[in-house]
Every structure is written in structure tokens, then in C-alpha cells.
Design a protein around this motif. Structure first.
Motif, PDB file in Angstrom:
ATOM      1  N   CYS A 127      43.041  30.766  49.738  1.00 59.17           N
ATOM      2  CA  CYS A 127      43.262  31.060  51.165  1.00 59.17           C
ATOM      3  C   CYS A 127      44.133  32.293  51.335  1.00 59.17           C
ATOM      4  CB  CYS A 127      43.898  29.860  51.854  1.00 59.17           C
ATOM      5  SG  CYS A 127      42.772  28.465  52.099  1.00 59.17           S
ATOM      6  N   HIS A 128      45.126  32.421  50.493  1.00 57.77           N
ATOM      7  CA  HIS A 128      45.970  33.622  50.546  1.00 57.77           C
ATOM      8  C   HIS A 128      45.168  34.868  50.222  1.00 57.77           C
ATOM      9  CE1 HIS A 128      48.978  36.628  49.680  1.00 57.77           C
ATOM     10  NE2 HIS A 128      48.573  36.672  48.427  1.00 57.77           N
ATOM     11  N   LEU A 129      44.362  34.799  49.177  1.00 63.12           N
ATOM     12  CA  LEU A 129      43.611  35.980  48.742  1.00 63.12           C
ATOM     13  C   LEU A 129      42.614  36.451  49.792  1.00 63.12           C
ATOM     14  CD1 LEU A 129      42.875  35.160  44.983  1.00 63.12           C
ATOM     15  CD2 LEU A 129      44.586  36.733  45.895  1.00 63.12           C
ATOM     16  N   ILE A 130      41.964  35.508  50.469  1.00 63.78           N
ATOM     17  CA  ILE A 130      40.951  35.907  51.452  1.00 63.78           C
ATOM     18  C   ILE A 130      41.530  36.037  52.862  1.00 63.78           C
ATOM     19  CG2 ILE A 130      39.097  34.868  50.098  1.00 63.78           C
ATOM     20  CD1 ILE A 130      39.030  32.571  52.166  1.00 63.78           C
ATOM     21  N   LYS A 131      42.836  35.784  52.978  1.00 63.87           N
ATOM     22  CA  LYS A 131      43.534  35.903  54.273  1.00 63.87           C
ATOM     23  C   LYS A 131      42.884  35.026  55.345  1.00 63.87           C
ATOM     24  CE  LYS A 131      46.063  38.947  52.228  1.00 63.87           C
ATOM     25  NZ  LYS A 131      47.348  38.508  51.657  1.00 63.87           N
ATOM     26  N   ASP A 132      42.588  33.805  54.945  1.00 61.84           N
ATOM     27  CA  ASP A 132      41.929  32.858  55.852  1.00 61.84           C
ATOM     28  C   ASP A 132      42.354  31.442  55.447  1.00 61.84           C
ATOM     29  OD1 ASP A 132      40.282  31.233  57.359  1.00 61.84           O
ATOM     30  OD2 ASP A 132      38.411  32.207  56.763  1.00 61.84           O
ATOM     31  N   VAL A 133      43.065  30.760  56.336  1.00 62.14           N
ATOM     32  CA  VAL A 133      43.592  29.428  56.006  1.00 62.14           C
ATOM     33  C   VAL A 133      42.739  28.305  56.591  1.00 62.14           C
ATOM     34  CG1 VAL A 133      45.956  30.266  55.778  1.00 62.14           C
ATOM     35  CG2 VAL A 133      45.157  29.414  58.010  1.00 62.14           C
ATOM     36  N   THR A 155      49.813  24.798  51.065  1.00 64.82           N
ATOM     37  CA  THR A 155      50.568  25.882  51.704  1.00 64.82           C
ATOM     38  C   THR A 155      51.649  26.459  50.795  1.00 64.82           C
ATOM     39  OG1 THR A 155      52.288  24.510  52.779  1.00 64.82           O
ATOM     40  CG2 THR A 155      50.201  24.801  53.958  1.00 64.82           C
ATOM     41  N   LEU A 158      51.056  29.935  50.003  1.00 67.74           N
ATOM     42  CA  LEU A 158      51.379  30.846  51.103  1.00 67.74           C
ATOM     43  C   LEU A 158      52.880  31.073  51.202  1.00 67.74           C
ATOM     44  CD1 LEU A 158      48.988  29.306  53.799  1.00 67.74           C
ATOM     45  CD2 LEU A 158      48.477  31.097  52.127  1.00 67.74           C
ATOM     46  N   GLU A 161      54.246  33.659  49.118  1.00 66.92           N
ATOM     47  CA  GLU A 161      53.930  35.009  49.586  1.00 66.92           C
ATOM     48  C   GLU A 161      54.619  35.308  50.920  1.00 66.92           C
ATOM     49  OE1 GLU A 161      52.345  37.076  47.704  1.00 66.92           O
ATOM     50  OE2 GLU A 161      51.847  35.571  46.165  1.00 66.92           O
ATOM     51  N   ASP A 163      54.536  33.687  53.634  1.00 65.93           N
ATOM     52  CA  ASP A 163      53.721  33.323  54.798  1.00 65.93           C
ATOM     53  C   ASP A 163      54.016  31.854  55.120  1.00 65.93           C
ATOM     54  OD1 ASP A 163      51.840  32.768  56.713  1.00 65.93           O
ATOM     55  OD2 ASP A 163      50.106  33.396  55.528  1.00 65.93           O
TER      56      ASP A 163
END
Length: 237
Positions: A127-133, A155, A158, A161, A163
Motif C-alpha cells: 500500500c505504501h509503494l503504490i500510494k493507495d491504502v 499500517t 505506513l 514512512e 504516514d
């Protein structure tokens, strides 16, 4: 030959039946408990992980069969293999394939240790890599207890990172959860978020502290100074 049969034989070769009784108790496998019916052969986590490193090349089908096994250590072995293969591949398509396999068999990621060893390292990281949770958000809406824990613990990737938004959003969503394992997971994650932004953690507690299950609250404030913890516990009674 590296395959399902040889991987399971390697596990059983080092199994210690004397550990089984303690594991059954520790992972709450009795009637009505969260791990009801789970079975163990007595392999510790470091040994399981070491075996996984020797079987990283087994097929996806073999991994799926490990995940479907009624034996806890088999499922753990499958997850260790998935986690390491995910970590090693740099190709996003390969990572997506591993995430898809994980989610396809997520109902077998069905104890807290299995979730905690894998959720953030596979789903959360993706989810972090694709910027979509949205994957984590969808899991949080599930009626299945372990799906919700995957979402919450996911999470952690995230948080690392910086986030923190989803962590606090889900912690608020799960305030009314009844299962203490979710209380612990939520408290753990917002505690980790608080290490990055203590002000935000304290704001969350100020707004929701009186509604927070005490277990969640105690986990959340564990790293604060003793006097500060005591003051928060008194104010939120």
C-alpha cells in the motif's frame, strides 16, 4: 527437491512435542477462544524462519497448501516464505502477485502471530509503494476479526514512512471493538505512531481517551513518562 513434502518434513524433523501443551495454552486454542482448534507440533519461530530460508523456491501452489494446513507451524512457514520472497523481489508486479496470494488465503492468517509477522511486511508495504491504502481500508470493513487486525497492523509499514493518517483513522474506527486482541493492536499501532508524532497521539487520547478500551489506552501510552501515564489514566477514568 524443494517442495511441500520436503518443507513439511524439515519442520517435523525439529518438532518438539513437549512444547505443544504450552503453545496450545499460549495461543488460546480452547473452546470459544480466538485460536480454537488450532494444532501445533512444537517448532519455535526462529527455527521455522530458518527453514523458510531454505525453501524460498517452492511453488505458489505449495505455499498455498502450507497456508491451508491445520498445523500452525505449517501456516507460519508459508508466511515466512511469502514475507521473504516479497522482501527480495524488486519488481512491483511480483510484489502484487504475492499480495494477491496472501489476500486470497487471508482466512488462514488466523492468529495474532501470523498476522503480526506478515501484515505490514506484505500488504502494508505494498500500500505504501503504490500510494493507495484502499486494500487496508477494505479489510478494516470486514466482519472477520483477523481481517481487521491485518488492516490495523498493516499500517505499521505506513507509520515507518511517517504516514500516520490511516493508523489514527482505524484506531478511531475500532474504538468499539469487543475483542481485546484488537484493543492491543490498536494501542500498539498508535503508540508506534506516537513515537513519530507524540502531539498527535496525545490529541487522539484527549479526544477519545474516555471511550478507549483500557487495554488500548495502556498500550498507547506505554512509552510515555510514568507521571504522564498516571495522569492520563486518572483523567480518562
Amino acid at each position: 527437491m524443494k517442495n511441500l513434502n520436503s518443507a513439511q518434513k524439515a519442520l517435523r524433523k525439529i518438532a518438539n512435542p513437549r512444547r505443544v501443551k504450552a503453545l496450545l495454552y499460549f495461543y488460546k486454542t480452547g473452546p470459544g477462544q480466538y485460536g480454537e482448534g488450532d494444532r501445533f507440533i512444537g517448532v519455535d519461530v526462529p527455527s521455522n524462519r530458518a527453514i523458510a530460508m531454505k525453501f524460498l523456491t517452492i511453488s505458489s501452489n505449495d505455499i498455498s497448501q502450507l497456508l491451508h494446513s491445520p498445523i500452525h507451524e505449517d501456516r507460519a512457514l508459508g508466511l515466512h516464505i511469502l514475507v521473504e520472497n516479497y522482501r527480495r523481489t524488486k519488481d512491483l508486479k511480483n510484489k502484487k502477485a504475492i499480495v494477491s496470494l496472501y489476500l486470497k488465503h487471508k482466512k488462514f492468517v488466523n492468529n495474532w502471530d501470523l498476522v503480526d509477522m506478515s501484515a505490514h511486511k506484505i500488504v502494508g508495504n505494498y500500500c505504501h509503494l503504490i500510494k493507495d491504502v484502499s486494500i487496508l481500508e477494505k479489510l478494516s470493513q470486514s466482519k472477520a476479526h483477523w481481517d481487521k487486525r491485518i488492516a490495523m497492523v498493516g499500517t505499521f509499514a505506513l507509520i515507518r514512512e511517517q504516514d500516520l493518517d490511516l493508523t489514527f483513522k482505524l484506531a478511531q474506527k475500532f474504538l468499539t471493538e469487543k475483542e481485546d486482541l484488537m484493543h492491543k493492536a490498536c494501542g500498539w499501532m498508535i503508540r508506534e505512531a506516537g513515537k513519530r508524532d507524540q502531539k498527535r497521539l496525545l490529541t487522539f487520547i484527549e479526544r477519545h481517551g474516555k471511550k478507549m478500551p483500557r487495554m488500548m489506552l495502556r498500550y498507547a501510552i506505554e512509552k510515555l513518562a510514568p507521571d504522564h501515564r498516571k495522569n492520563i489514566l486518572l483523567k480518562t477514568k
